[in-house]
Design a protein around this motif. Structure first.
Motif, PDB file in Angstrom:
ATOM      1  N   LYS A  20      -7.675   6.348  -6.044  1.00 51.79           N
ATOM      2  CA  LYS A  20      -6.626   7.088  -6.379  1.00 51.79           C
ATOM      3  C   LYS A  20      -6.835   7.171  -8.045  1.00 51.79           C
ATOM      4  O   LYS A  20      -7.464   6.362  -8.603  1.00 51.79           O
ATOM      5  N   ALA A  44      -1.467   9.510   6.757  1.00 50.25           N
ATOM      6  CA  ALA A  44      -0.332   8.179   6.563  1.00 50.25           C
ATOM      7  C   ALA A  44       0.994   9.068   6.090  1.00 50.25           C
ATOM      8  O   ALA A  44       2.054   8.395   6.415  1.00 50.25           O
ATOM      9  N   THR A  45       1.154  10.266   5.584  1.00 48.68           N
ATOM     10  CA  THR A  45       2.223  10.818   5.342  1.00 48.68           C
ATOM     11  C   THR A  45       3.053  10.958   6.454  1.00 48.68           C
ATOM     12  O   THR A  45       4.269  10.306   6.369  1.00 48.68           O
ATOM     13  N   SER A  94       0.381   5.209  -4.200  1.00 47.36           N
ATOM     14  CA  SER A  94      -0.660   4.274  -3.628  1.00 47.36           C
ATOM     15  C   SER A  94      -1.668   4.027  -4.733  1.00 47.36           C
ATOM     16  O   SER A  94      -1.947   4.604  -5.676  1.00 47.36           O
ATOM     17  N   THR A 147      -2.440  16.940   4.705  1.00 46.81           N
ATOM     18  CA  THR A 147      -2.574  16.005   3.901  1.00 46.81           C
ATOM     19  C   THR A 147      -3.123  14.868   4.467  1.00 46.81           C
ATOM     20  O   THR A 147      -3.621  15.058   5.722  1.00 46.81           O
ATOM     21  N   PHE A 148      -3.130  13.744   3.681  1.00 45.84           N
ATOM     22  CA  PHE A 148      -3.726  12.334   4.546  1.00 45.84           C
ATOM     23  C   PHE A 148      -2.827  11.982   5.803  1.00 45.84           C
ATOM     24  O   PHE A 148      -1.552  12.068   5.615  1.00 45.84           O
ATOM     25  N   VAL A 164       4.431  16.751  -0.518  1.00 44.65           N
ATOM     26  CA  VAL A 164       3.156  15.950  -0.744  1.00 44.65           C
ATOM     27  C   VAL A 164       2.663  16.616  -2.192  1.00 44.65           C
ATOM     28  O   VAL A 164       2.401  17.875  -2.052  1.00 44.65           O
ATOM     29  N   CYS A 197       1.248   9.805  -4.028  1.00 44.97           N
ATOM     30  CA  CYS A 197       0.075   9.014  -3.799  1.00 44.97           C
ATOM     31  C   CYS A 197      -1.145   9.524  -4.572  1.00 44.97           C
ATOM     32  O   CYS A 197      -1.887   8.600  -4.961  1.00 44.97           O
ATOM     33  N   GLN A 198      -1.369  10.739  -4.456  1.00 42.14           N
ATOM     34  CA  GLN A 198      -2.443  11.289  -5.140  1.00 42.14           C
ATOM     35  C   GLN A 198      -2.117  11.787  -6.637  1.00 42.14           C
ATOM     36  O   GLN A 198      -2.902  12.444  -7.237  1.00 42.14           O
ATOM     37  N   ASP A 232       5.702  11.967  -1.638  1.00 39.71           N
ATOM     38  CA  ASP A 232       4.374  11.369  -1.615  1.00 39.71           C
ATOM     39  C   ASP A 232       3.784  11.858  -2.430  1.00 39.71           C
ATOM     40  O   ASP A 232       2.952  12.770  -2.633  1.00 39.71           O
ATOM     41  N   ASN A 263       0.962  -1.211   0.120  1.00 41.60           N
ATOM     42  CA  ASN A 263      -0.009   0.053  -0.036  1.00 41.60           C
ATOM     43  C   ASN A 263       0.720   1.346   0.083  1.00 41.60           C
ATOM     44  O   ASN A 263       2.248   1.114  -0.121  1.00 41.60           O
ATOM     45  N   GLY A 264       0.427   2.469  -0.115  1.00 41.76           N
ATOM     46  CA  GLY A 264       0.991   3.529  -0.237  1.00 41.76           C
ATOM     47  C   GLY A 264       1.720   4.029   1.299  1.00 41.76           C
ATOM     48  O   GLY A 264       2.774   4.615   1.124  1.00 41.76           O
ATOM     49  N   THR A 265       1.007   3.577   2.266  1.00 41.17           N
ATOM     50  CA  THR A 265       1.676   4.011   3.466  1.00 41.17           C
ATOM     51  C   THR A 265       2.917   3.139   3.783  1.00 41.17           C
ATOM     52  O   THR A 265       3.974   3.706   4.205  1.00 41.17           O
TER      53      THR A 265
HETATM   54  C1  LIG Z   1      -3.634   7.625  -0.318  1.00 39.06           C
HETATM   55  C2  LIG Z   1      -2.627   8.265   0.266  1.00 39.06           C
HETATM   56  C3  LIG Z   1      -1.417   7.380   1.304  1.00 39.06           C
HETATM   57  C4  LIG Z   1      -1.537   6.339   1.744  1.00 39.06           C
HETATM   58  O1  LIG Z   1      -1.774   5.318   0.778  1.00 39.06           O
HETATM   59  P1  LIG Z   1      -2.586   3.833   1.263  1.00 39.06           P
HETATM   60  O2  LIG Z   1      -2.283   3.194  -0.071  1.00 39.06           O
HETATM   61  O3  LIG Z   1      -4.068   4.174   1.571  1.00 39.06           O
HETATM   62  O4  LIG Z   1      -1.969   3.316   2.314  1.00 39.06           O
HETATM   63  C5  LIG Z   1      -0.414   8.455   1.635  1.00 39.06           C
HETATM   64  N1  LIG Z   1      -0.406   9.932   1.398  1.00 39.06           N
HETATM   65  C6  LIG Z   1      -1.402  10.437   0.630  1.00 39.06           C
HETATM   66  C7  LIG Z   1      -1.161  11.913   0.259  1.00 39.06           C
HETATM   67  C8  LIG Z   1      -2.306   9.846   0.038  1.00 39.06           C
HETATM   68  O5  LIG Z   1      -3.421  10.274  -0.520  1.00 39.06           O
END
Ligand SMILES: *Cc1c(COP(=O)(O)O)cnc(C)c1O
Length: 367
Positions: A186, A88-89, A181, A85-86, A131, A159-160, A157, A59-61
């Motif tokens: 996404k 997880a960052t 991610s 941000t989300f 991010v 992910c988006q 980051d 996963n992205g995390t």
């Molecule tokens: C979705 C997202 C993540 C985490 O990705 P996961 O696949 O859900 O673990 C991290 N950072 C940002 C900015 C995200 O949008």
């Protein structure tokens, strides 16, 4: 009319035959982990991001955690990132034992303010995680320069933002490491969890690959303590089908965004600013306005879903109370948390639906 913020079933319907065939092929192969689909995805991601190496992960995390770990970042270290941000960052930073240090964002781009970074750099700072929020690349030139000057790793980051670019360079391959991610919502999503790490650095790529597989290169012989973080064959097969559409989907997102931009000019909402030289991929189309709740409620009554990204900046999350931030420390992020609204935007949104959103929005926002 009912309009979701994002419609995942519309995309699935269009691709159903191909996706079912791809899943069936994996199921019949008997190879469910580390097979040809994951290998193929690596090649596809390398091409899209212009990176030398790609390591698919769970996963992205995990992508972020593994990136930090592979750089040797942990206890006693500090990592600078955005509070807007989300979760997880910053969670990834804390997860490896390091301290997240938050630097406020710009009110019009929602991305970290490079001008405010340097004053937060200490002898313990090891990395910056910009991010690319909502699909718009952060100001990478200034961030890369700070990284060089202070010998910091730059971990994107992204992910988006798969498919976005900054001055012609695809995100993910601008800094030292890029993290993506494949969460279903996404721009390129699978039907479960998935992620990938990209880099041009061979040593880092090998370290991440090692860490993601229990620290093992040869089965049952473990060199270091690692993780179990893999992307499975079924998800990779789905992504290999979808990735050939990514370019068109991102283009469609940009077109829809430009229609919102134009149509919302004469309203009291502020449309998102695109910085010169970037290719935005509009993971989300987020407007800023003073009457968020009024707009949200009105649209809800008319069958239109909207979203608030993100209702609490990370420095004020309970999980990060121990860092000692107070209300007022990062005013831009705090303000955005209560003044932004994401409007429906996904590649399959048709003109009728978008017009309906625009007309209903004008009912409460015209000036
Ligand atoms: C979705 C997202 C993540 C985490 O990705 P996961 O696949 O859900 O673990 C991290 N950072 C940002 C900015 C995200 O949008």
């Amino acid at each position: 009319m009912q309009i979701p913020l994002i419609d995942l079933t519309a995309q699935y319907s269009n691709l159903e035959v191909k996706i079912l065939a791809a899943i069936k092929k994996v199921l019949r192969s008997g190879q469910y982990i580390n097979g040809t689909e994951v290998k193929q995805l690596e090649e596809n991601i390398k091409e899209v991001t212009g990176s030398k190496y790609a390591v698919p992960v769970a996963n992205g995390t995990d992508a972020l955690v593994l990136a930090l770990d592979a750089c040797g970042i942990g206890q006693g270290d500090e990592v600078i990132t955005s509070p807007y941000t989300f979760f997880a960052t910053a969670e990834a930073i804390a997860r490896v034992g390091a301290k997240p240090v938050f630097v406020d964002v710009k009110v019009d781009t929602f991305n970290i303010s490079p001008e405010l970074i340097e004053e937060k750099i200490t002898k313990n700072t090891k990395a910056i995680i910009p991010v690319h929020l909502f699909g718009q690349p952060a100001e990478m030139d200034a961030i890369i320069e700070l990284g060089k000057k202070h010998r910091l790793k730059i971990i994107e980051d992204a992910c988006q933002a798969l498919g976005a670019s900054y001055k012609g360079n695809p995100v993910g391959s601008i800094g030292d490491i890029g993290c993506f991610s494949f969460f279903p919502t996404k721009n390129l999503g699978c039907y479960g969890d998935g992620g990938v790490v990209v880099t041009n650095n061979k040593e880092i790529a090998e370290k991440i690959r090692l860490l993601a597989a229990h620290g093992s290169k040869v089965k049952y012989f473990n060199e270091i303590v690692g993780y179990n973080s893999r992307l499975d064959e079924i998800q990779a097969a789905i992504l290999n089908v979808k990735i050939s559409h990514l370019f068109d989907w991102n283009e469609k997102r940009r077109i829809l965004a430009s229609i919102y931009d134009r149509e919302l000019l004469k309203t009291n909402v502020t449309t998102p600013k695109t910085v010169e030289g970037v290719k935005h991929v509009y993971h989300l189309y987020v407007v800023t306005c003073s009457n968020v709740n009024e707009i949200k409620q009105h649209l809800e009554q008319k069958g239109i879903s909207t979203g608030v990204y993100y209702p609490s900046p990370l420095h004020l999350q309970r999980a990060f109370l121990y860092l000692g931030y107070k209300v007022g420390y990062l005013p831009v992020s705090e303000k955005l948390a209560t003044h932004t609204l994401a409007l429906p935007l996904f590649p399959e949104l048709d003109n009728n639906q978008q017009n309906y959103v625009i007309e209903r929005l004008k009912e409460v926002c015209t000036i």
